[in-house]
Design a protein around this motif. Structure first.
Motif, PDB file in Angstrom:
ATOM      1  N   ILE A   1      50.757  37.802  56.162  1.00 32.74           N
ATOM      2  CA  ILE A   1      50.490  38.379  54.926  1.00 32.74           C
ATOM      3  C   ILE A   1      51.326  39.391  54.227  1.00 32.74           C
ATOM      4  O   ILE A   1      51.573  39.630  53.282  1.00 32.74           O
ATOM      5  CB  ILE A   1      49.073  39.001  54.900  1.00 32.74           C
ATOM      6  CG1 ILE A   1      47.806  37.999  55.341  1.00 32.74           C
ATOM      7  CG2 ILE A   1      48.530  39.817  53.585  1.00 32.74           C
ATOM      8  CD1 ILE A   1      46.587  38.329  55.662  1.00 32.74           C
TER       9      ILE A   1
ATOM     10  N   GLU B   1      51.345  40.875  47.269  1.00 29.77           N
ATOM     11  CA  GLU B   1      49.972  40.510  46.507  1.00 29.77           C
ATOM     12  C   GLU B   1      50.199  39.719  45.021  1.00 29.77           C
ATOM     13  O   GLU B   1      49.440  38.832  44.775  1.00 29.77           O
ATOM     14  CB  GLU B   1      49.484  41.820  46.151  1.00 29.77           C
ATOM     15  CG  GLU B   1      47.912  42.114  46.136  1.00 29.77           C
ATOM     16  CD  GLU B   1      47.361  41.630  44.727  1.00 29.77           C
ATOM     17  OE1 GLU B   1      47.977  41.836  43.793  1.00 29.77           O
ATOM     18  OE2 GLU B   1      46.103  41.114  44.794  1.00 29.77           O
TER      19      GLU B   1
ATOM     20  N   LEU C   1      50.655  36.132  46.077  1.00 23.47           N
ATOM     21  CA  LEU C   1      49.537  35.545  46.722  1.00 23.47           C
ATOM     22  C   LEU C   1      48.572  34.974  45.384  1.00 23.47           C
ATOM     23  O   LEU C   1      47.897  34.073  45.429  1.00 23.47           O
ATOM     24  CB  LEU C   1      48.848  36.342  47.693  1.00 23.47           C
ATOM     25  CG  LEU C   1      49.126  36.503  49.091  1.00 23.47           C
ATOM     26  CD1 LEU C   1      48.724  37.480  49.958  1.00 23.47           C
ATOM     27  CD2 LEU C   1      49.518  35.152  49.650  1.00 23.47           C
TER      28      LEU C   1
ATOM     29  N   ILE D   1      43.667  30.260  49.984  1.00 22.19           N
ATOM     30  CA  ILE D   1      44.521  31.390  50.965  1.00 22.19           C
ATOM     31  C   ILE D   1      44.296  31.278  52.241  1.00 22.19           C
ATOM     32  O   ILE D   1      45.067  31.437  53.250  1.00 22.19           O
ATOM     33  CB  ILE D   1      44.346  32.795  50.261  1.00 22.19           C
ATOM     34  CG1 ILE D   1      45.027  33.989  51.109  1.00 22.19           C
ATOM     35  CG2 ILE D   1      42.966  33.076  50.259  1.00 22.19           C
ATOM     36  CD1 ILE D   1      46.629  33.627  51.385  1.00 22.19           C
ATOM     37  N   GLU D   2      43.088  30.979  52.693  1.00 22.49           N
ATOM     38  CA  GLU D   2      42.610  30.863  54.100  1.00 22.49           C
ATOM     39  C   GLU D   2      43.202  29.760  54.755  1.00 22.49           C
ATOM     40  O   GLU D   2      43.743  29.591  55.928  1.00 22.49           O
ATOM     41  CB  GLU D   2      41.122  30.539  54.023  1.00 22.49           C
ATOM     42  CG  GLU D   2      40.395  32.017  53.475  1.00 22.49           C
ATOM     43  CD  GLU D   2      38.494  31.699  53.505  1.00 22.49           C
ATOM     44  OE1 GLU D   2      37.938  32.254  54.628  1.00 22.49           O
ATOM     45  OE2 GLU D   2      38.291  30.784  52.994  1.00 22.49           O
TER      46      GLU D   2
ATOM     47  N   LEU E   1      46.821  30.236  55.440  1.00 20.93           N
ATOM     48  CA  LEU E   1      46.969  31.203  56.372  1.00 20.93           C
ATOM     49  C   LEU E   1      46.862  30.704  57.926  1.00 20.93           C
ATOM     50  O   LEU E   1      47.382  30.603  58.884  1.00 20.93           O
ATOM     51  CB  LEU E   1      46.371  32.691  56.421  1.00 20.93           C
ATOM     52  CG  LEU E   1      46.787  33.401  55.316  1.00 20.93           C
ATOM     53  CD1 LEU E   1      45.778  34.622  55.144  1.00 20.93           C
ATOM     54  CD2 LEU E   1      48.151  33.837  55.579  1.00 20.93           C
TER      55      LEU E   1
ATOM     56  N   GLN F   1      44.614  38.429  48.429  1.00 20.09           N
ATOM     57  CA  GLN F   1      45.176  39.237  49.665  1.00 20.09           C
ATOM     58  C   GLN F   1      44.227  39.768  50.565  1.00 20.09           C
ATOM     59  O   GLN F   1      44.205  39.765  51.901  1.00 20.09           O
ATOM     60  CB  GLN F   1      45.878  40.358  49.087  1.00 20.09           C
ATOM     61  CG  GLN F   1      46.799  41.215  50.283  1.00 20.09           C
ATOM     62  CD  GLN F   1      47.879  42.257  49.810  1.00 20.09           C
ATOM     63  OE1 GLN F   1      47.275  43.177  49.493  1.00 20.09           O
ATOM     64  NE2 GLN F   1      48.971  42.044  49.865  1.00 20.09           N
TER      65      GLN F   1
ATOM     66  N   ILE G   1      40.992  38.637  50.861  1.00 19.63           N
ATOM     67  CA  ILE G   1      40.227  37.280  51.365  1.00 19.63           C
ATOM     68  C   ILE G   1      41.301  37.036  52.644  1.00 19.63           C
ATOM     69  O   ILE G   1      40.558  36.867  53.920  1.00 19.63           O
ATOM     70  CB  ILE G   1      40.415  36.180  50.674  1.00 19.63           C
ATOM     71  CG1 ILE G   1      39.395  36.373  49.321  1.00 19.63           C
ATOM     72  CG2 ILE G   1      39.895  34.802  51.242  1.00 19.63           C
ATOM     73  CD1 ILE G   1      39.360  35.251  48.341  1.00 19.63           C
ATOM     74  N   GLY G   2      42.543  37.234  52.345  1.00 14.33           N
ATOM     75  CA  GLY G   2      43.384  36.754  53.644  1.00 14.33           C
ATOM     76  C   GLY G   2      43.307  37.919  54.819  1.00 14.33           C
ATOM     77  O   GLY G   2      43.118  37.448  56.045  1.00 14.33           O
ATOM     78  N   PHE G   3      43.540  38.820  54.404  1.00  9.64           N
ATOM     79  CA  PHE G   3      43.083  40.102  55.687  1.00  9.64           C
ATOM     80  C   PHE G   3      41.846  39.952  56.291  1.00  9.64           C
ATOM     81  O   PHE G   3      41.827  40.024  57.445  1.00  9.64           O
ATOM     82  CB  PHE G   3      43.280  41.410  55.103  1.00  9.64           C
ATOM     83  CG  PHE G   3      44.833  41.958  54.912  1.00  9.64           C
ATOM     84  CD1 PHE G   3      45.459  42.013  56.109  1.00  9.64           C
ATOM     85  CD2 PHE G   3      45.169  42.172  53.831  1.00  9.64           C
ATOM     86  CE1 PHE G   3      46.719  42.506  56.096  1.00  9.64           C
ATOM     87  CE2 PHE G   3      46.458  42.808  53.543  1.00  9.64           C
ATOM     88  CZ  PHE G   3      47.295  43.000  54.852  1.00  9.64           C
TER      89      PHE G   3
ATOM     90  N   GLU H   1      40.062  37.288  56.466  1.00 11.73           N
ATOM     91  CA  GLU H   1      40.091  35.781  57.255  1.00 11.73           C
ATOM     92  C   GLU H   1      40.931  36.300  58.553  1.00 11.73           C
ATOM     93  O   GLU H   1      40.448  35.442  59.546  1.00 11.73           O
ATOM     94  CB  GLU H   1      40.929  34.650  56.494  1.00 11.73           C
ATOM     95  CG  GLU H   1      41.274  33.476  57.032  1.00 11.73           C
ATOM     96  CD  GLU H   1      39.865  32.682  57.463  1.00 11.73           C
ATOM     97  OE1 GLU H   1      38.844  33.161  57.241  1.00 11.73           O
ATOM     98  OE2 GLU H   1      40.327  31.604  58.180  1.00 11.73           O
TER      99      GLU H   1
END
Lengths: 358, 358
Positions: A200, A205, A208, A232-233, A236, B157, B159-161, B163
C-alpha cells in the motif's frame, strides 16, 4: 559474524579495456540481481527492462552493468536462508547487517573484477540508500550517482510500517523463532500480510483510486462476507500470495531492519552534509511527487545536504500519481532525465557517445 | 438475521421537557459509548472529555447527550461476541452489518426515548459516516450534523489498510474461523498487528517525526536485533498489545467491513448530492490538514455534494500536524469552531443560550 560471503550477481554489456564504463545497479527491498534479464529461479521477468538494455537509458551497448543480490537476500547471496559452516541454516541466528555491509560486499566484488572507479551507481528506494552509501564508502571511486525515491535516513513512519510487517511474520506460528526452514515450514501467511501492508505504501492514494476505486471483483454487488469483494482486496491478496513464492521471510526481516538502521547523518556527527563533504561524485537525485513512502521532502533534504557539502548536484522532481513505485513503471520524463544525466556524465568521463540507433 | 438486538448506551445531562436538546455522538472504529465518563468495563478514561461535559463545546448543562456502542461492537451492544438464541457465541456466523444498520439501531433507541427530532449528531471517522447516514436515514429528524474527518464513501486505500488488518487477524491460528471464544482462545497477535497497521494511518508523518523521529527506546545505541530499538516501534507494539485487552477481534472484522461497504453515493444512484437533496439539516464538516486516512479532499467532496444538494453547509479545515486522530486531541481551533456552530444552531433551534461560567 560471517567468515565469508557469497554474492550472486549478473552483468550486461562489456567492460571497456580501461574499465571505466562500470555501472552498479542496487535493487530495492524485494528486488534482485535480474535487472535486465529474466530471473531463471523464479521465472519472473526482468524488473528494470525499461531502464537497462541496448539503447536504453542505461545502455548496455556502452556500459558494463553489474547488479548483485544484496547481502542478506535470498536470490543467491549469503543470507538467513544460507547454510552456515556447521551445516545448519542460519535462520534468525544470521548476524544483523547494515546498508554499509551490503555495499561493502559490492565493493569487494568490484575490487575482484579489478575495477578502480565505478562510472555510475544508481538505484531506487533501499537501492538509493545503497547508492548514497557507495559514494561515502567507496570514497571518490564513484563518478556519478543517481539515488531515486530514497532518503539519507529511514523515517519514523517507515520504521513503523516495516515493524508492522516484521510483527506479522514473527506472529506466524510457522516462523518458529526463525528456524522454519530447518523444520520444513514457512511463515507464508505472516509474510503475505507484511507484503500487503508494505505494498500500500508503494502506491499513491490517487493511483489506487484510478486503478481500483471501489470497483468489485468478479461480482455485481458486495457479498457481505470476508471474501475479496473489492478489486483492491483481490489485488493486495495476490501481491501477498505471489510474494511468498519468491521471498524468504527472514530475508525480509533482516533487510527491513538494515533499512531502519540507515542514517547517514548519525554516522557523520549528526550532519548529513558531513557525509558528502569533499566528494567529487556528481549526483542526480530523483523523487516522485506522489511518493509518500520516501517523500519528495526527504529527497530535498538530501539535496540540501549535498549542496551544503559543495557536491555537484542535480535534483529532478517527477510529477506523477504513481507513487513510490513510479521508478519501476512507465515514466517517460524520468527515463529522459536519467538519459540526459547519464549521457552528460559519460561525456565528462570521456566515454564514447551513445550510438545512434536505426 | 438478528431477531432482536441490545444496544448499550450512556447519557449525560437532562432531556428538556420538549425533548429538543438531544445530541447523538457516534464513536469511531475502536471507540465506545463512554464519551464523557470513564469506561467501567475496561477502566479506561472517557475518550472525548475535551468536547463533552459541563461547559464544554457539547455542554451537558444544556444538552441531553446520548452515545451508543455500535451494533457489532464489543462493549455491550449485540455483536459477534454475543450469545445467540441457541446458546452459542455468534463468532463469524454473525450477520454482516452496515453503517445503516448501526444507525437504524440508534434511531430505534431514540424512538424508544420518545424523541422526535435530534438536535445534533456528531462524530469522527466512522462516527462521521454514521452522522451522514443519520441525516439521510432519519430524514429531517436531525437539526444539525457535524461529520468530522470522514467521507461519503470508504476509499480504496482505506479498504486496503483494513483488509491488511483483517488478513492479519484471520491468519492468526487462534482465530479458528471466528469461533475462538467458544474454544477459549483469542487471536491476540493478529489483532495487535491489525491495530499497529491501522494506528500508523491515524497519525501524520510529521507528527511521528515530531514525537519519535529516530529516537531510541531506553538504550544508547541500536541493538542489532528485532527488539524494539526505536521509540516508534515500542509505541506501536504498546498500541497493539493494549488494544487486544479491550477489543474483540471479530468486532474489528465486522465493523471495518461495514466501513468498506459505506458508499452513500452508490446508495443514491451514484450521485452523492442525491443523498442529501431536500434535507433541512444544517451541516458543519470538519477536516484536518494532515489527515491522510480521511483526507481534507474527501471532506471537500462531501461539502461539494452538500452544496450541490442545496444544504446549509459550513466547512472548517483545521491546520494541524496531528493527522486523523486530531479530533481526539487538543485542538483549540477545532473546539472553538464546534462551539460556534453548536451555539448558533442552538439559537436557531430556540434552545436556551449557553450559561456563563464563573
Amino acid at each position: 559474524m560471517l567468515d565469508s560471503v557469497e554474492i550472486a550477481y549478473e552483468t550486461w554489456g562489456e567492460m571497456s579495456p580501461r574499465k571505466d564504463n562500470v555501472v552498479i545497479i542496487c535493487h530495492a527491498l524485494t528486488g534482485d540481481q535480474f535487472v535486465a534479464s529474466d530471473n531463471p529461479i523464479t521465472g519472473r521477468p526482468a524488473w528494470w527492462p525499461r531502464m537497462v538494455g541496448p539503447g536504453k537509458p542505461i545502455d548496455t551497448d556502452r556500459f558494463f552493468v553489474v547488479a548483485t543480490n544484496v547481502l542478506g537476500g535470498c536470490m543467491g547471496s549469503t543470507g538467513p536462508a544460507s547454510i552456515r559452516s556447521n551445516g545448519s541454516v542460519w535462520g534468525a541466528e544470521f548476524p544483523h547487517i547494515t546498508i554499509a555491509d551490503m555495499v561493502r560486499a559490492q565493493i569487494a566484488l568490484i575490487d575482484q573484477l579489478g575495477v578502480e572507479d565505478v562510472f555510475l551507481a544508481l538505484g531506487g528506494s533501499i537501492g538509493g540508500m545503497q547508492v548514497l552509501q557507495w559514494t561515502v564508502q567507496a570514497r571518490n571511486r564513484v563518478f556519478a550517482a543517481i539515488p531515486i525515491a530514497s532518503a539519507g535516513r529511514q523515517s519514523a513512519q517507515n520504521i513503523g510500517f516495516y515493524e508492522v510487517g516484521r510483527q506479522a511474520i514473527m506472529a506466524d506460528p510457522n516462523w518458529r523463532e526463525g528456524a522454519y526452514l530447518a523444520e520444513g515450514r514457512r511463515p507464508d501467511r505472516g509474510l503475505a500480510v507484511a507484503r500487503m501492508a508494505a505494498h500500500i505504501t508503494y502506491v499513491s492514494e490517487a493511483a489506487l483510486k484510478r486503478k481500483f476505486d471501489r470497483r468489485l471483483q468478479d461480482r455485481q454487488s458486495v457479498g457481505f462476507g470476508f471474501d475479496a469483494d473489492f478489486q483492491i482486496e483481490s489485488y493486495l491478496r495476490h501481491q501477498g500470495q505471489s510474494f511468498v513464492d519468491r521471498f524468504d521471510a527472514n530475508s525480509y526481516l533482516y533487510i527491513t531492519r538494515a533499512m531502519d538502521y540507515f542514517d547517514l547523518a548519525a554516522d557523520h556527527g549528526g550532519v548529513l552534509a558531513n557525509a558528502f563533504r569533499g566528494l567529487s561524485t556528481r549526483f542526480c537525485v530523483f523523487s516522485f511527487s506522489s511518493d509518500w513512502h520516501y517523500t519528495p521532502e526527504e529527497s530535498r533534504d538530501l539535496v540540501r545536504a549535498l549542496n551544503a557539502a559543495g557536491c555537484e548536484t542535480s535534483y529532478v522532481s517527477i510529477e506523477t500519481d504513481k507513487g513510490h513505485d513510479a521508478f519501476l513503471l512507465e515514466e517517460p520524463d524520468f527515463e529522459a532525465a536519467v538519459t540526459g544525466f547519464v549521457d552528460a556524465a559519460a561525456e565528462a568521463r570521456g566515454l564514447p557517445p551513445r550510438m545512434p540507433r536505426s
